[in-house]
Design a protein around this motif. Structure first.
Motif, PDB file in Angstrom:
ATOM      1  N   LEU C 676       1.120  -7.751  -2.247  1.00 44.58           N
ATOM      2  CA  LEU C 676       2.039  -6.654  -1.948  1.00 44.58           C
ATOM      3  C   LEU C 676       1.399  -5.512  -1.184  1.00 44.58           C
ATOM      4  N   TRP C 677       0.055  -5.428  -1.203  1.00 44.54           N
ATOM      5  CA  TRP C 677      -0.543  -4.227  -0.620  1.00 44.54           C
ATOM      6  C   TRP C 677      -0.164  -3.989   0.830  1.00 44.54           C
ATOM      7  N   PRO C 678       0.033  -5.053   1.686  1.00 45.90           N
ATOM      8  CA  PRO C 678       0.420  -4.728   3.069  1.00 45.90           C
ATOM      9  C   PRO C 678       1.731  -3.961   3.123  1.00 45.90           C
ATOM     10  N   LEU C 679       2.604  -4.247   2.163  1.00 45.61           N
ATOM     11  CA  LEU C 679       3.881  -3.532   2.146  1.00 45.61           C
ATOM     12  C   LEU C 679       3.642  -2.040   1.980  1.00 45.61           C
ATOM     13  N   TRP C 680       2.723  -1.708   1.051  1.00 40.81           N
ATOM     14  CA  TRP C 680       2.443  -0.292   0.807  1.00 40.81           C
ATOM     15  C   TRP C 680       1.761   0.327   2.019  1.00 40.81           C
ATOM     16  N   VAL C 681       0.896  -0.466   2.646  1.00 41.94           N
ATOM     17  CA  VAL C 681       0.247   0.049   3.854  1.00 41.94           C
ATOM     18  C   VAL C 681       1.297   0.372   4.916  1.00 41.94           C
ATOM     19  N   ILE C 682       2.228  -0.556   5.081  1.00 41.43           N
ATOM     20  CA  ILE C 682       3.270  -0.324   6.084  1.00 41.43           C
ATOM     21  C   ILE C 682       4.071   0.925   5.727  1.00 41.43           C
ATOM     22  N   LEU C 683       4.374   1.039   4.434  1.00 42.59           N
ATOM     23  CA  LEU C 683       5.139   2.207   3.981  1.00 42.59           C
ATOM     24  C   LEU C 683       4.385   3.487   4.298  1.00 42.59           C
ATOM     25  N   ALA C 684       3.082   3.464   3.998  1.00 39.28           N
ATOM     26  CA  ALA C 684       2.265   4.648   4.257  1.00 39.28           C
ATOM     27  C   ALA C 684       2.253   4.961   5.743  1.00 39.28           C
ATOM     28  N   LEU C 685       2.086   3.915   6.550  1.00 34.30           N
ATOM     29  CA  LEU C 685       2.079   4.112   7.992  1.00 34.30           C
ATOM     30  C   LEU C 685       3.386   4.736   8.453  1.00 34.30           C
TER      31      LEU C 685
END
Lengths: 323, 446, 706
Positions: C676-685
């Motif tokens: 799931l971490w890429p999802l959070w990265v995308i969200l942060a971006l």
């Protein structure tokens, strides 16, 4: 009004007749019924007799357009039996033996389940992005946004599907790679196809809505509104969006019926049992009965879309004169 | 010299476009938009990229019979130039710049022992003695040599140009657009030179399943993309212009009939229409095997038909906008006046209507181009696109999408086709934007 | 400050990301049940045992229908055992006067053979509405009116089902269906030659198509008693027993025909072709060829037990663990439609399909070939506990030379040498490694290994093409042969240009272009020019049928494991152009034909073996085929899948299969932890991008307000 609708409705018949004749010519010039029979019967132990029986069972043993021997030389022909029956939505049986009408009824819902969310979500995303770009017009953000849109537009849809499947399903294991289920269970299958459909549509969609909004922006009433001291956002949402909604909605009406036809690529990549994959399978298997039916169905839906557009125009804008 | 069907049409198209370019060059209503295009940096840069692609495509459209081997293959000038890349085929997959095959095989050792390892490539990095230790250095060196050589050539040519200009007492002054163009030309020239230089030592984009060089495939596909994008317009333009103008000008029953024709065609899902027609061509070719003994001829026939049928399915949009524009134009005073003076109708159409709708035609041609190139890929996926033996990005993607399931993943075919297709389509889209901006009446006011 | 909060939030979220099986394509409730999951890539066209003739269809109906005999699941070479029959058939030879002869009767005297089959009493059909009766014994659903069937859309919409006992008459009824021209059984033509009265029956049916099959009799096929029936065939045809193990000879209750032939059903695809009715271990519970097919355990299944004995190695392999247990083991099998190979393979790796075949593109990931040529799994697969089973199929893919062609055909020595030169030049070892990743072996003759007469790999060598085992003759030798044939360096003396040959293919497939290029390259080695003529399948067949093809690829899948089923492809009496048979290359050699006629009626014996060797030698010498390859099956299955043994003749393996659903659940859970971490990265971006936009927006707002 009613007279107008009836008029448009009657106009559909010569159109459909034209479609029918065209497809008939295409399909029966291409392949003789003998070829179709051989194709469908497979390769082991085929005899001419088997071919004849197959042709008889599928109604291909008649002459093409004129039957001299029969009492009714027009009715007892392949053209009449295969094409004219389509008008009452009697699709007959496919070359592999299944009833086409029953299959279509079953398969149009999965198509709709993918196409409708894609349309609605796509519409929402595109319009909000377009509004954003219009809001920031003549700034670097506008340039950046448009550039991004052009780049998104320049990527083939195949790459979106292949890339999305690879990333979300294979690497991140977030959603099933492919498949379909009805009801609540089906949602997890729909996430990826809908997401891909939305993203691949952003490029052209945002640009299109942007031009629509820009047209409105330059109109006089917007200037007046601004002169009245309304803020930019108020102008955008209250006036521009409201007025641009008319062309947007009437533009959507024409494609609404076609949603049933589904998307060829998405459905076959995600093995969604809709009409799009049905069509592709039929093309690959050279099942002409199905292809013919789908051509007809597509035309009917398109014409219904045109009709709905006409009607919706008159409903939303009374100034449009009915002639 | 052998002229394929599509070749002749391509050259016809080139002639037509050159002629029409000179035709509009001095028309007053075209002056301002053309100037605007010339001043637009993005537009000119993308035009340069397009022209670069087009020149490769044209090179690939001059065909002749090879007399190198006894096979009498039909090859193009491009094939002739790229003969080394073409002939450097490996056994199967190899990654870009690799020296070894991608998959392991049983290798017979000198002493008859067998072991399981990646065999050396026949051509890729074959000049290296110890590939493991040397090859990174070698690639860097070769890249530098290629770049240096090409820069030198470029500078020399530039110097010669300046010198001649000086000699003729003219100074070349570049504005910002010119500078950008020069820079892009430099980049294109050096990078293609370097790539070609490298590709005689390595497979710069790897090899595919049967060991064919992917770089070569991607370059060969340029012609297919261009043919589909441009020839289709050649088919649809006469239809759309004639019908559109006639419907708008004469109205009445002519309009009705034309509207009937395009609504009917429009209502058939175009994929199905294309599928049916392609099946028809296949049957025709199969029934006349003697006329198509050469696979290239057969593939060419199919490509031509694909253009034809794409043209038939895509002329309706342009036809409609032409009709609308003509409707507006015929109410103009000068047209009304000409009619009142008893000028022949054909003359009015030719003199007053046609020149004033040409910008719509131009815009639609450049806009359609990119969507047609993209459509080719989709059609190839459904097996109703170009012939499977034709090099095209669609076929490359179609072959490569199965490779995504491999582990380790074979990514280079897909990437190569993506890069080439993306740059062509992006250039076309940007140029289309620039053209439609230039002709936008609202913009010209400001 | 805000940054800190975001970081803490991220850390918490990352810890909480341990979510598993988000990608499970099946409902959560079904995870612990004994359900087998697999896929089908081609939709079945026919599920009627009289018509179905392909792997895609047998996959389903072989679990439902039961012919009287089956192949022993474990024993090799393949051996027939009774299934619904009580014992193997009694074979009785008759002379022309229909008088019984002894077992050792002379072949010439045998005019007819009777097969007498006894079936087990007490076997019951699956519950099915066609057999539902009311208390008076009348059928509930045989005469439905239009309004009765208005609410019926699929078979499960019928509230009542019934069953009845299997009787000999049902088998007779099915053979009549085979003969009925209406059904277009693919083997009708073939059976005409063998079964007495079959042809007459078909002709009679053609004149009166609408009467019930019960009222018409076939002279050669009769039910002797309730549990015994007799099939009389012309002459001697020992291979007939193999046909009795095929689904064509499965029983069919007459009630099914009566039920399905009701007029309103065909509009809803409720036909016998889609809804089978059988006595087998499973019944087809859900039939949606567009999405999935579900087989469920048949509650009425008769007593059948896992075999007690098998091959030597079977015990070691753990295949006899379940010996003597009652079949079947699995409750349900779900087949999902999976057209694309990428999702198929990935779902298998994720544990959502229990078995998979290997396609060429996933091969490198799964399998390595050892130095000795054997295949074994890659470490990553071994770690997952995946099992690999390989087996050479009873089929052959060959390059045919049309013997009627003026260049490559004919019995002249020069044409023969040309064919041999081509046979040597086409390096099928390379073909196997490039296109099949080693999933085949190069054919040395007509017979694949494992078929009687093929011999072992040391003796079965085509010495016209090979120097020794696995050692193809050099290209120099091929050029030498070519020169002897009159084409020195590939130059055709008539035109003084390179000899041009034509290769016909029916190809639109993806691999086709590279494949054709490869063939072209092979002949280039000889200096011969190969022109590819590709067309659609129909045209291709037509060319072969009319003898207009020159070189072409063709294949054959054996119907039964007997050499006769391969050699008949070269028998002169089956020539394609003359007789419309299966001899596509139109090979005609009187000596071969004589040997074939002798061999086909023999039981396996050293003498038969001898004759087969002679035939192989003749064919290798004449080279009407460039013997291509015998494909190999590579079957992968997960560790929780038990009792897998490839059986190329039988399709009813499902009832022997056992799975361990708990082990499966455990593995699936560990393999499918969502990242799931890429999802959070995308969200942060996104937030990072949005922040300046929001600021710009605020500024703009103030600017307009001013």
């Amino acid at each position: 009004m009613i007279y107008y609708i009836i008029h448009r409705f009657l106009y559909a018949f010569p159109l459909l007749m034209g479609v029918n004749i065209l497809t008939f010519v295409l399909f029966f010039v291409v392949n003789s019924p003998d070829d179709m029979a051989r194709m469908q019967l497979g390769q082991k132990h085929i005899t001419q007799q088997a071919i004849n029986i197959w042709k008889q069972q599928h109604g291909y043993d008649l002459p093409l357009i004129w039957n001299e021997k029969a009492d009714n030389p027009i009715a007892e022909t392949i053209f009449y039996q295969k094409s004219v029956h389509l008008f009452v939505f009697d699709f007959g049986i496919s070359d592999s033996g299944r009833n086409i009408g029953a299959d279509i009824k079953q398969r149009m819902w999965p198509s709709l389940a993918v196409a409708l969310p894609s349309l609605v979500i796509g519409l929402f995303v595109n319009i909000s992005l377009a509004l954003m770009i219009v809001l920031f017009r003549n700034t670097y953000l506008e340039h950046l946004g448009i550039m991004l849109c052009v780049m998104l537009m320049s990527i083939s849809g195949l790459f979106y599907i292949i890339g999305g499947q690879f990333l979300l399903s294979k690497i991140l294991l977030l959603v099933p790679i492919s498949g379909f289920d009805s009801g609540v269970n089906g949602i997890k299958f729909l996430i990826l196809p809908v997401l891909i459909a939305v993203i691949s549509g952003i490029g052209s969609g945002v640009r299109w809505y942007r031009t629509l909004f820009l047209e409105e922006v330059e109109k006089d009433y917007v200037r007046t509104a601004r002169a009245k001291g309304l803020s930019e956002t108020q102008v955008l949402f209250k006036h521009i969006l409201k007025n641009a909604m008319l062309p947007i909605l009437t533009g959507i009406v024409v494609i609404l019926p076609l949603l049933f036809m589904g998307s060829l690529l998405t459905e076959s990549f995600f093995s969604i049992p809709g009409l799009g994959s049905y069509t592709i399978d039929a093309i690959n298997r050279q099942d002409f009965a199905i292809v013919r039916s789908m051509v007809f169905l597509g035309s009917v839906l398109y014409i219904i879309g045109l009709l709905l557009t006409d009607i919706s125009y008159t409903l939303v804008d009374p100034r449009v004169r009915l002639s | 010299m052998i002229i394929l069907w599509t070749d002749s049409l391509i050259f016809l198209l080139v002639l037509v476009s050159i002629a029409s370019f000179f035709y509009v060059l001095h028309k007053p209503q075209w002056q301002r938009p053309l100037e605007k295009i010339v001043r637009n940096k993005t537009g000119m840069l993308s035009l340069l990229v397009l022209l670069f692609f087009i020149s490769i495509g044209l090179l690939d459209s001059l065909h002749f019979k090879s007399n190198q081997s006894n096979s009498h293959e039909i090859i193009s000038v491009l094939d002739y130039c790229a003969d080394t890349i073409k002939s450097h085929s490996e056994k199967t997959y190899s990654a870009p710049f690799a020296t070894h095959l991608y998959s392991k095989e049983i290798i017979l050792g000198d002493n008859g022992s067998k072991h399981w390892a990646h065999p050396r490539l026949v051509y890729g990095g074959a000049h290296l003695q110890h590939p493991e230790s040397e090859y990174k250095k070698d690639i860097a060196l070769k890249t530098f040599i290629g770049f240096a050589k090409s820069s030198l050539i470029f500078v020399l040519i530039g110097a010669v140009c300046f010198a001649t200009a000086r000699f003729m007492d003219k100074t070349i002054v570049l504005n910002s657009v010119g500078k950008a163009l020069l820079l892009l030309t430099f980049v294109l020239f050096t990078s293609s030179y370097t790539l070609i230089y490298l590709s005689s030592y390595y497979h710069v984009m790897g090899t595919d399943k049967v060991g064919e060089d992917v770089f070569y495939q991607a370059i060969k596909s340029i012609r297919t993309g261009l043919v589909i994008g441009f020839l289709t317009t050649l088919v649809m333009l006469p239809l759309a212009i004639v019908f559109g103008i006639m419907a708008g000008f004469f109205r009445g029953w002519v309009d009705d009939i034309i509207a009937y024709i395009y609504t009917t065609l429009n209502s058939i899902p175009s994929v199905l229409l294309i599928a049916a027609s392609i099946l028809m061509v296949q049957v025709y070719v199969a029934n006349h095997p003697d006329s198509f003994t050469n696979p290239l001829l057969r593939a060419d026939m199919r490509l031509l038909f694909l253009c034809l049928i794409l043209g038939v399915t895509s002329w309706t949009g342009l036809c409609r906008s032409l009709r609308a524009e003509t409707l507006k134009l015929r109410e103009m005073e000068y047209v009304q006046a000409a009619q009142a003076l008893g000028v022949k109708r054909a003359m009015i159409l030719y003199r007053h209507i046609l020149p004033n709708v040409m910008h719509i035609v131009l815009i639609s041609v450049v806009l359609d181009f990119s969507s047609l190139v993209l459509a080719e890929a989709v059609l190839s996926y459904i097996n109703i696109g170009v012939d499977p033996t034709t090099y095209s990005w669609g076929n490359m993607i179609n072959n490569a999408r199965l490779e995504m399931a491999r582990e380790p993943i074979v990514w280079w075919s897909l990437t190569a086709s993506f890069l080439f297709m993306f740059s062509l389509v992006l250039a076309a889209n940007l140029f289309a934007d620039c053209v439609s901006d230039a002709f936008d009446p609202r913009r010209s006011r400001t | 400050m805000t940054k800190k909060i975001i970081f803490i939030l991220l850390a918490v979220l990352l810890k909480g990301c341990n979510i598993s099986q988000l990608n499970n394509p099946y409902p959560q409730s079904s995870t612990e049940q004994s359900i087998l999951y697999s896929a089908f890539s081609e939709q079945p066209k026919h599920l009627d045992p009289a018509i179905a003739y392909s792997e895609d269809e047998y996959k389903f109906i072989a679990q439902v229908y039961e012919p009287p005999f089956q192949y022993h699941y474990l024993k090799r070479p393949y051996q027939l055992v009774p299934l619904t029959a009580r014992k193997m058939p009694t074979v009785q030879y008759l002379n022309a006067l229909r008088q019984p002869l002894g077992v050792d009767a002379n072949d010439k005297d045998i005019a007819f053979t009777d097969y007498i089959i006894d079936i087990k009493p007490g076997i019951k059909y699956q519950p099915h509405p066609a057999l539902a009766t009311n208390s008076n014994g009348n059928f509930l659903y045989h005469h439905l009116t239009k309004s009765d069937s208005a609410n019926i859309n699929t078979l499960s919409d019928f509230s009542q089902t019934g069953t009845r006992e299997l009787i000999a008459q049902d088998y007779v009824y099915q053979i009549k269906r085979l003969a009925d021209p209406k059904n277009q059984s693919p083997i009708a033509e073939l059976m005409k030659q063998y079964i007495v009265g079959f042809d007459e029956f078909g002709k009679q049916r053609a004149t009166q198509p609408n009467t019930s099959l019960n009222n018409v009799s076939m002279s050669g096929v009769t039910a002797v008693s309730r549990y015994q029936y007799r099939i009389r065939i012309k002459g001697k045809y020992p291979q007939f027993k193999y046909w009795l193990a095929m689904l064509f000879f499965a029983p069919m209750p007459w009630e099914a025909d009566a039920f399905y032939s009701q007029p309103s059903f065909s509009d809803k695809n409720i036909t016998l072709d889609w809804f089978p009715i059988g006595t087998g271990a499973y019944l087809l519970a859900e039939n949606n060829p567009n999405k999935r097919m579900v087989l469920k355990r048949n509650p009425n299944f008769h007593q059948e037990y896992y075999p007690q004995e098998g091959d030597v190695d079977d015990k070691k392999q753990g295949l006899l663990k379940d010996a003597g247990k009652k079949l079947p083991f699995i409750d349900q099998e779900v087949y999902s439609l999976e057209k694309e190979s990428i999702p198929y393979w990935n779902k298998f790796l994720q544990g959502y399909y229990d078995t998979s075949i290997i396609v060429s593109d996933s091969f490198d990931q799964a399998v390595q070939i050892s130095g000795t040529g054997g295949a074994f799994l890659t470490p990553s697969m071994q770690k997952k506990g995946i099992q690999l089973e390989t087996s050479v199929t009873a089929s052959i893919k060959y390059l045919g030379f049309n013997m009627l062609d003026s260049v490559v055909g004919g019995n002249s020595e020069s044409a023969r040498k040309l064919r041999l030169a081509i046979s040597i030049a086409i390096d099928y070892e390379e073909y196997i490694s490039i296109f099949l990743n080693g999933r085949a072996i190069a054919a040395q003759g007509v017979l694949p290994p494992g078929i009687y007469g093929a011999g072992d790999s040391n003796s079965n060598i085509n010495h016209y093409v090979y120097n020794g085992k696995n050692q193809r003759k050099s290209i120099q030798e091929a050029r030498q042969l070519l020169a002897e044939a009159g084409y020195t360096n590939g130059i055709d003396p008539k035109t003084n240009e390179a000899l041009t040959l034509y290769f016909d293919t029916a190809g639109a497939g993806i691999d086709n272009r590279s494949l054709m290029n490869w063939y072209r390259k092979q002949l280039e080695k000889l200096g011969v020019n190969l022109v590819i003529r590709s067309s659609d399948y129909n045209r291709f067949q037509e060319k072969v049928r009319t003898g207009n093809a020159q070189l072409f690829i063709w294949g054959w899948n054996a119907d039964y494991p007997d050499p006769e089923n391969f050699f008949f492809l070269l028998y002169g009496g089956n020539a394609k152009v003359k007789f419309g048979g299966e001899n596509g290359v139109n090979y005609q050699n009187p000596k071969f034909d004589r040997l074939f006629e002798q061999m086909r009626n023999m039981d396996d014996s050293p003498k038969r073996y001898e004759i087969i060797q002679q035939m192989q030698e003749l064919v290798r010498h004449d080279a009407p085929w460039a013997f291509g390859v015998h494909p190999k099956n590579f079957n992968l299955s997960h560790s929780w899948y038990h009792n897998l043994k490839p059986n190329l003749m039988a399709n009813n393996q499902l009832k022997y299969t056992r799975i361990d659903p708990i082990a499966r659940l455990y593995k699936r859970t560990t393999w499918n932890k969502a990242v799931l971490w890429p999802l959070w990265v995308i969200l942060a971006l996104l937030i990072l991008i949005l922040m300046p936009i929001v600021q710009a927006y605020r500024r703009r707002l103030q600017a307009t307000l001013k």
